[in-house]
Design a protein around this motif. Structure first.
Motif: not given
Length: 331
Positions: A156, A159, A171-173, A188, A191
């Motif tokens: 997170e 990125v 973000l959600t990664v 990735f 995301i």
């Protein structure tokens, strides 16, 4: 009343993790256990004006049993840290024995507790924990977690830096697989929110940074330790989600290294990867791991290549843990 236990509370991860858990309004009682210094850490934290009542225990007088008795959640950061030039494999013999001993105590005095394993190498220590719990007749796959949240936190953060976001928490990664080197697979391509992408010219570098971010910290600390503060944050973030879910909060999802055949939705992922233990996004609930989410259907060709390297290494790590649990080295 929620009783939380930190086994390994005096160490580099244990102390900041104990502080964070002391501040958590979901915890009523916090028991700290370690081989040294725990009464001092407990006394220090006891002066903080938050809810949790705090106690500290040492091994003498069955301190481990007293600390863990009737616990709702046990977090295990115990063990030695990684030093420069040391692989997670080098840690194995020492930390494997420590984790095995702690799980044996937990199985006897807190068989229904959520158990969160931080001690590295997680790829092997979680299978050890599972085998010990099975041998004691109290294994519940939905309540045993390998904490891989630091990989997600790093993904997170890194990125967000590239994408120009103010914070990675926007973000959600998803990060799947294991918790060391090439077994860590950042997705990735998945995301969210959508629209955040990793440029092709930065892709390999970013994957490497997520996989080997721990080395970055070990090098920067120049022999004085490994990732302790970020790991304590990651451990707390996962523990807080488990506790919130146990109280009935919905929609809490975080990747975790679990025994897939024992988690709803996990069997198919285990068959596809060839690994019984694997980290995928887990939907948390009152029973623990309520559902394993299969994110493998939408991966890219690059991610598929990463996945193949991951499963090769992971199978060896898992076997190593299971073998150790059944045939620990003679002292």
């Amino acid at each position: 009343m929620v009783k939380a236990v930190i086994a390994g509370a005096s160490g580099g991860i244990g102390q900041p993790l104990s502080l964070l858990m002391k501040l958590c309004p979901l915890v009523d009682e916090l028991a700290l256990y370690d081989v040294v210094n725990t009464p001092g850490v407990a006394a220090d934290l006891s002066h903080i004006s938050s809810t949790a009542k705090i106690t500290g225990y040492l091994p003498k007088d069955d301190g481990g049993k007293a600390a863990m008795k009737d616990a709702d959640i046990i977090i295990i950061p115990a063990g030695i840290p990684r030093k420069p030039g040391m692989t997670r494999d080098d840690l194995f013999k020492i930390n494997a024995g420590i984790v095995k001993g702690l799980i044996e105590i937990a199985a006897d005095v807190a068989p229904k507790a959520f158990i969160l394993v931080i001690s590295n190498p997680v790829n092997s220590t979680v299978p050890i924990a599972a085998e010990v719990l099975k041998a004691k007749g109290v294994f519940n796959a939905q309540k045993l977690f390998g904490v891989t949240t630091l990989d997600i936190v790093r993904a997170e953060t890194f990125v967000a830096e590239i994408a120009g976001k103010k914070t990675g928490s926007e973000l959600t990664v998803p990060v799947i697989g294991g918790h060391s080197g090439e077994t860590i697979v950042p997705l990735f391509s998945q995301i969210s929110p959508s629209g955040v992408t990793v440029p092709d010219d930065k892709y390999d570098e970013l994957v490497n940074r997520v996989q080997f971010g721990g080395d970055e910290v070990v090098k920067a600390k120049d022999g004085a330790g490994s990732a302790t503060l970020s790991m304590a944050y990651a451990g707390y973030r996962f523990a807080e989600k488990v506790l919130k879910a146990a109280k009935g909060e919905k929609g809490l999802v975080e990747p975790s290294f679990v025994y897939l055949p024992g988690v709803p939705g996990g069997k198919e992922i285990a068959e596809k990867t060839g690994c019984d233990f694997f980290s995928v996004p887990i939907e948390l609930g009152p029973n623990g791991a309520e559902k394993a989410t299969n994110v493998l259907g939408n991966i890219t060709a690059k991610e598929q290549k990463l996945l193949e390297a991951c499963t090769t290494g992971l199978k060896d790590n898992i076997t190593k843990g299971v073998t150790f649990a059944h045939n620990p080295p003679q002292k």
